[in-house]
Each structure stands twice: as C-alpha cells, then as structure tokens.
Motif scaffolding. Structure first.
Motif, PDB file in Angstrom:
ATOM      1  N   UNK A 178      10.550  -6.204  -6.675  1.00  0.00           N
ATOM      2  CA  UNK A 178      10.180  -4.889  -6.575  1.00  0.00           C
ATOM      3  C   UNK A 178      10.072  -4.339  -7.852  1.00  0.00           C
ATOM      4  N   UNK A 179      11.073  -4.666  -8.735  1.00  0.00           N
ATOM      5  CA  UNK A 179      11.169  -3.695 -10.266  1.00  0.00           C
ATOM      6  C   UNK A 179       9.745  -4.353 -11.107  1.00  0.00           C
ATOM      7  N   UNK A 180       9.604  -5.596 -10.955  1.00  0.00           N
ATOM      8  CA  UNK A 180       8.804  -6.164 -11.733  1.00  0.00           C
ATOM      9  C   UNK A 180       7.331  -5.617 -11.338  1.00  0.00           C
ATOM     10  N   UNK A 181       7.095  -5.442 -10.087  1.00  0.00           N
ATOM     11  CA  UNK A 181       5.799  -4.591  -9.410  1.00  0.00           C
ATOM     12  C   UNK A 181       6.112  -3.316 -10.012  1.00  0.00           C
ATOM     13  N   UNK A 182       7.061  -2.579  -9.970  1.00  0.00           N
ATOM     14  CA  UNK A 182       6.972  -1.308 -10.492  1.00  0.00           C
ATOM     15  C   UNK A 182       6.706  -1.091 -12.038  1.00  0.00           C
ATOM     16  N   UNK A 183       7.291  -2.164 -12.686  1.00  0.00           N
ATOM     17  CA  UNK A 183       6.882  -2.072 -14.159  1.00  0.00           C
ATOM     18  C   UNK A 183       5.325  -2.389 -14.320  1.00  0.00           C
ATOM     19  N   UNK A 184       4.677  -2.852 -13.606  1.00  0.00           N
ATOM     20  CA  UNK A 184       3.208  -3.347 -13.741  1.00  0.00           C
ATOM     21  C   UNK A 184       2.475  -2.279 -13.049  1.00  0.00           C
ATOM     22  N   UNK A 242       8.519  -1.784 -29.945  1.00  0.00           N
ATOM     23  CA  UNK A 242       9.639  -1.149 -30.231  1.00  0.00           C
ATOM     24  C   UNK A 242      10.356  -0.207 -28.942  1.00  0.00           C
ATOM     25  N   UNK A 243      11.670   0.264 -29.000  1.00  0.00           N
ATOM     26  CA  UNK A 243      12.233   0.943 -28.028  1.00  0.00           C
ATOM     27  C   UNK A 243      11.484   1.945 -27.311  1.00  0.00           C
ATOM     28  N   UNK A 244      10.927   2.603 -28.228  1.00  0.00           N
ATOM     29  CA  UNK A 244      10.159   3.923 -27.508  1.00  0.00           C
ATOM     30  C   UNK A 244       8.892   3.380 -26.551  1.00  0.00           C
ATOM     31  N   UNK A 245       8.332   2.166 -26.934  1.00  0.00           N
ATOM     32  CA  UNK A 245       7.134   1.621 -26.153  1.00  0.00           C
ATOM     33  C   UNK A 245       7.887   1.236 -24.964  1.00  0.00           C
ATOM     34  N   UNK A 246       8.638   0.256 -25.066  1.00  0.00           N
ATOM     35  CA  UNK A 246       9.369  -0.335 -23.748  1.00  0.00           C
ATOM     36  C   UNK A 246      10.089   0.978 -22.823  1.00  0.00           C
ATOM     37  N   UNK A 247      10.592   1.737 -23.595  1.00  0.00           N
ATOM     38  CA  UNK A 247      11.415   2.646 -22.914  1.00  0.00           C
ATOM     39  C   UNK A 247      10.466   3.687 -22.043  1.00  0.00           C
ATOM     40  N   UNK A 248       9.067   3.823 -22.647  1.00  0.00           N
ATOM     41  CA  UNK A 248       8.074   4.673 -21.729  1.00  0.00           C
ATOM     42  C   UNK A 248       7.791   3.946 -20.432  1.00  0.00           C
ATOM     43  N   UNK A 249       7.888   2.590 -20.410  1.00  0.00           N
ATOM     44  CA  UNK A 249       7.440   1.767 -19.252  1.00  0.00           C
ATOM     45  C   UNK A 249       8.672   1.939 -18.306  1.00  0.00           C
ATOM     46  N   UNK A 250       9.815   1.857 -18.872  1.00  0.00           N
ATOM     47  CA  UNK A 250      11.009   1.764 -17.905  1.00  0.00           C
ATOM     48  C   UNK A 250      10.865   3.231 -17.008  1.00  0.00           C
ATOM     49  N   UNK A 251      10.669   4.278 -18.169  1.00  0.00           N
ATOM     50  CA  UNK A 251      10.535   5.640 -17.598  1.00  0.00           C
ATOM     51  C   UNK A 251       9.665   5.841 -16.291  1.00  0.00           C
ATOM     52  N   UNK A 252       8.246   5.093 -16.522  1.00  0.00           N
ATOM     53  CA  UNK A 252       7.302   5.075 -15.224  1.00  0.00           C
ATOM     54  C   UNK A 252       7.735   4.405 -13.967  1.00  0.00           C
ATOM     55  N   UNK A 253       8.442   3.337 -14.490  1.00  0.00           N
ATOM     56  CA  UNK A 253       8.968   2.266 -13.360  1.00  0.00           C
ATOM     57  C   UNK A 253      10.074   2.887 -12.432  1.00  0.00           C
ATOM     58  N   UNK A 254      10.751   3.822 -13.319  1.00  0.00           N
ATOM     59  CA  UNK A 254      11.965   4.619 -12.822  1.00  0.00           C
ATOM     60  C   UNK A 254      11.442   5.790 -12.005  1.00  0.00           C
ATOM     61  N   UNK A 255      10.495   6.342 -12.348  1.00  0.00           N
ATOM     62  CA  UNK A 255       9.652   7.464 -11.626  1.00  0.00           C
ATOM     63  C   UNK A 255       9.159   7.022 -10.348  1.00  0.00           C
ATOM     64  N   UNK A 256       8.698   5.830 -10.391  1.00  0.00           N
ATOM     65  CA  UNK A 256       8.107   5.233  -8.990  1.00  0.00           C
ATOM     66  C   UNK A 256       9.299   5.164  -8.092  1.00  0.00           C
ATOM     67  N   UNK A 257      10.430   4.344  -8.467  1.00  0.00           N
ATOM     68  CA  UNK A 257      11.450   4.271  -7.641  1.00  0.00           C
ATOM     69  C   UNK A 257      12.219   5.637  -7.268  1.00  0.00           C
ATOM     70  N   UNK A 258      12.090   6.538  -8.035  1.00  0.00           N
ATOM     71  CA  UNK A 258      12.741   7.673  -7.813  1.00  0.00           C
ATOM     72  C   UNK A 258      12.115   8.337  -6.543  1.00  0.00           C
ATOM     73  N   UNK A 259      10.611   8.136  -6.581  1.00  0.00           N
ATOM     74  CA  UNK A 259       9.870   8.895  -5.509  1.00  0.00           C
ATOM     75  C   UNK A 259       9.989   7.944  -4.110  1.00  0.00           C
ATOM     76  N   UNK A 260      10.166   6.353  -4.507  1.00  0.00           N
ATOM     77  CA  UNK A 260      10.425   5.607  -3.221  1.00  0.00           C
ATOM     78  C   UNK A 260      11.783   5.889  -2.506  1.00  0.00           C
ATOM     79  N   UNK A 261      12.936   6.119  -3.457  1.00  0.00           N
ATOM     80  CA  UNK A 261      13.982   6.088  -2.758  1.00  0.00           C
ATOM     81  C   UNK A 261      14.878   7.556  -2.701  1.00  0.00           C
ATOM     82  N   UNK A 262      14.107   8.445  -3.116  1.00  0.00           N
ATOM     83  CA  UNK A 262      14.857   9.829  -3.269  1.00  0.00           C
ATOM     84  C   UNK A 262      15.359  10.355  -1.951  1.00  0.00           C
TER      85      UNK A 262
END
Ligand SMILES: [Zn+2]
Length: 512
Positions: free
Chosen positions: A481-487, A410-430
C-alpha cells in the motif's frame, strides 16, 4: 485566619498536574512540615524557604508551619514547589495579600538568598496549568521564553523572591508593577539535515529509505562497514514531514525535561534523530530511574527516528525490551510510587554488519569466519524484534563503478513524494486515528474494503503455505500500500506486492 493558598504544578512522567498548596501558620512549637507525598528534595523545601524568606526580611522560622500539597495521592518530586510554598507561607503570615496569589501558579526553586532558580520541564508544567484553566503563572526569569511557548496563559517572570513580594504589594495597592527585564536569548543557527544527494548509487537502499519514510515503516540495513548505513539512517529524519503543533509540543516537552534548565526558547519542529551507543543500559534506552523517573532514548526519539548502529552488539535484554515500545508506541515503567507512561512513537532503524569481525563475506571479501559465528551474530536480532521491522535491505559496499554514477535525487525531491504519500494515508486512515500505513493493525489490510484481489496477492498467498508468518504477510500488504501511495495509485498492483516482498525479505524467508 492564618491560612495561605496558592498553586503549583507537579510532573508525572511527561504530564503535569496542578497542585493546590495550602499553608497554615500558627503559634506553637516552631516546626515546618510538608505533607502530601513530597520526595526527599521536596521535603527539604522548608530549609530553603525559611532562609530565602529571612534573607528578604520576612521571618517565618519561629512559627508552626504546616504545608499540604494536594492531591496527596500523587508524589511531588523535586524542588520546583519552593516558590509556591514560600508564597503561601507569606500569604498565611499576611506579608502578601491572600486574594492576589490564590489562583496564580508559582514555579521555581529558591536559593538561600531568595534567588528564583530555573527548573527543568517548565514547558509541560505550564501546559498543564493552561489546560487546567489557570490564567497567570509566575516562572523563573530564565524559563520565561520557554513558558511563553504555551498560548493562553499570562507569564510573569521573576528573578528574586524580594522582587515578587514587592510586586504583590504593589498589586494589592492597585498599582501595576513594572515588568521584569528578561535575558535576550541568541537565536540558534538553523542546522539542516544532511542531504540524500550525498549518497551515490545505492538505488535499492534509497528506495527502502523513501518507502520507510512514506509509510512510517521500521527499517533494517545490513551491509559491510563503510557501505553508508549510518549516512542513510541520518537522512531519514530529513525525509519526514515537519512536526505539527501537537507533535512539536510533545517532542519539546521531552527536551524540556531532560535538557539544561532555562535554555529552551523555541518549539522543536524537526523530527528527532536519536542514536544511542550499543553499550547503553536498559534505563538509558527505555527510561527509568526513580526520583524522577526520566524518559529514555525511545521517548527522546518520539515522532522521529531511533537509530541502533551495530544493533547485534546491544545487550540482548535491551533488544528484547524494545519489542513492546516498537509495537505499541508507549513505554510503561512500573515503580513503587506508580506507573509512568512515556510516549515513544518512533521509527526504528537497525544497522548491522553481516559478520561480527566487521569484514564482508561476499566475493573478494576477507572474512574467514564460520557461518555458525555469522548466524549467531545475526540471530540476536532475528525473531520477535526483526519480525516487527517491515523493511530489510542489503547495503553493498561501493565499488569503482560508483565513481562514474550521476548524483541521485536530493532530500527535497524525495521528501515531496513522501509528503504526498502521507497525505493520501492521512485521508485514508484519519477516521481511525492513524497517520501512516505502518501503524494500522495488520488484519485491516487482509479483510474488508482493503482486501486486494486474488490475482494481485497470488504469490504472497502462496508464501503462507511455505511458512510465512501471518505478521510478515500483513507487513508485506502494508508495504504494498505504501508503494502504491508513493506512485499515487488507488490500489496496489502485482508489482507493488512483488516489490514489497523484496523489501521485506532479504534473508530468503520467502525466496524458497
Ligand atoms: Zn567474519
């Protein structure tokens, strides 16, 4: 002294600026002049002000009235200065006490009977006033809910000029005026995004969509009609995180400027999805017009998704004009009265049929067109625009085998992974001011601390010798990098790079 002063706010692009309104009323030949670069609509303000004041029992017609709107360097567009001009005129002629209106911002168009009419763009106007340190703003009653979305400023709704004059009379006498009754706005029903669970099969396009959402990458979907390209595109905003305060303010400001005046009551928290028709004109897509210069689809899609279905059908000029906004996140519109900057940090989703006849040309398909015709069609996108699109994926038509597949996530499951990956990127690039991998300049991934070891990028490096462009090379690294962030991995491995190459190049750029 016959000088009256108050304040208003003008709009330049999406940004407001506080305008000092000064009025001098003196004896002499009756005339009513506005200076300070008013546009045609603002120049007609004296007619509305005279009639509105007269219909509330205050004559200004037989005097010499001079209005100055400063700063004079910026054009004043529209009828929203009416109320401020009228209040300053009444202050100059001592109908209203001067000191109570000097520091107040007045927004509103006047009807001839004195009605205060709602305006477009009240959200950015009030925001500019609040940022300039203004503490009180008078707005048309229909705009009150919208104005209250801005914290830190007192909003005073007004329905009629006569009522405002009475209010100031009471204030001058030290009496607290009664509050104006506001219309009750119905709460709009919560509309959810369509869910990813509706898409059966399509593993590869689903992964592409998730990767695009996680890293902020642009996406190109090619496939026969009915394969579900539009369904996929419509599910991308639902995968993106909700807008934060600043983003919500920017997105809502665009609706405030373009929408019906007086209907906005809440901040937009969902990333927008804008899908213009392929016949849309250049100004409709990038923005344009003169009085006022209005944002186009690219700005309406700011912090959201711009979906161009049947992308090769768009005018070539429009597709070319998209290159700069796609790259920079800003669109600049030059006009005689100045340069207008509109933000447009959107995610681009392009969709196309493999052939202009609309039929597929795979095994068992009915397309009989020449490969020249097909190539001409696809080539409209190739080159500079498609070069800026990180992910290119084929969406196959569903087959009978699709019917027996289990529903996907579902969207909710995938969106949760997206959120995690974006949090990693936010920390890396902030610290560099970026939120997602896609926005970071390419060379950052090639050199310095982000550099991957040779063994991991071996195949990609080799592709450079086969004519891969440096831009494509960088885009593959970003995707990896995005694929690694998703994992949830620290750095991409060879598989991530390999998969990135697969997502990037469906048309054989690297396959050779
Ligand atoms: Zn064909």
């Amino acid at each position: 002294m016959t000088l009256g002063r108050t304040r208003a706010v003008g709009l330049h692009g999406l940004a407001g600026f506080v305008v000092e309104v000064e009025v001098d009323v003196s004896a002499g030949l009756p005339q009513f002049l506005v200076s300070g670069r008013p546009d045609a609509s603002c120049k007609q303000s004296p007619d509305r002000v005279k009639a509105a004041a007269a219909n509330c029992g205050h004559q200004v017609a037989q005097r010499r009235v001079t209005v100055n709107l400063s700063p004079a360097s910026v054009p004043k567009i529209g009828s929203g200065f009416d109320l401020a001009i009228c209040v300053a005129v009444l202050a100059a002629s001592e109908t209203i006490e001067r000191r109570v209106v000097e520091d107040v911002v007045h927004l509103g168009e006047l009807g001839l009977d004195g009605t205060v009419r709602p305006l477009r763009g009240v959200l950015p106007l009030v925001l500019a006033a609040a940022r300039a340190g203004v503490r009180h703003v008078v707005v048309p009653v229909a705009n009150a809910a919208e104005a209250r979305l801005i914290p830190g400023i007192r909003v005073h709704p007004v329905a009629h000029l006569g009522e405002l004059v009475e209010r100031y009379r009471l204030l001058a006498a030290g009496v607290t005026p009664p509050e104006v009754e506001e219309p009750v706005h119905p709460v709009p029903p919560e509309v959810g995004w369509p869910d990813l669970v509706d898409i059966v099969g399509q593993d590869e396009p689903r992964r592409a969509l998730e990767t695009a959402a996680a890293g902020g990458h642009h996406l190109y979907l090619v496939g026969p009609p009915g394969a579900g390209k539009t369904m996929l595109a419509e599910r991308l905003p639902g995968l993106l995180p909700p807008l934060d305060d600043e983003q919500a303010m920017e997105v809502t400001a665009v609706s405030s400027i373009l929408g019906m005046p007086g209907v906005l009551t809440a901040l937009e928290r969902r990333p927008p999805l804008v899908a213009p028709h392929h016949g849309a004109s250049m100004p409709a897509i990038v923005g344009g017009g003169t009085n006022p210069v209005v944002p186009g689809a690219v700005t309406q899609a700011h912090h959201g998704v711009l979906f161009l279905d049947e992308a090769p059908e768009f005018q070539s000029g429009v597709l070319q004009a998209l290159r700069q906004p796609v790259e920079s996140g800003v669109v600049v519109i030059g006009r005689a009265m100045g340069r207008f900057l509109f933000p447009c940090r959107f995610q681009l989703v392009l969709a196309a049929n493999p052939c202009p006849c609309g039929l597929g040309y795979g095994k068992g398909d009915r397309c009989r067109c020449s490969s020249l015709r097909r190539n001409t069609y696809q080539n409209k996108l190739r080159g500079p625009l498609l070069d800026r699109v990180d992910i290119q994926v084929f969406v196959p038509a569903p087959s009978r085998a699709t019917l027996i597949l289990e529903p996907g996530e579902t969207t909710a499951v995938v969106a949760a992974r997206v959120r995690e990956a974006r949090a990693i990127q936010g920390e890396r690039w902030g610290h560099l001011g970026y939120r997602v991998n896609a926005h970071v300049p390419g060379p950052v991934f090639r050199d310095g601390p982000m550099r991957l070891c040779r063994a991991v990028t071996h195949d990609l490096d080799a592709a450079l010798d086969r004519g891969l462009s440096m831009r494509s090379y960088h885009r593959c690294l970003k995707l990896a990098w995005t694929l690694a962030d998703l994992r949830g991995a620290d750095v991409p491995d060879g598989d991530d790079v390999g998969m990135a190459v697969g997502l990037r190049c469906q048309d054989g750029e690297l396959a050779a």
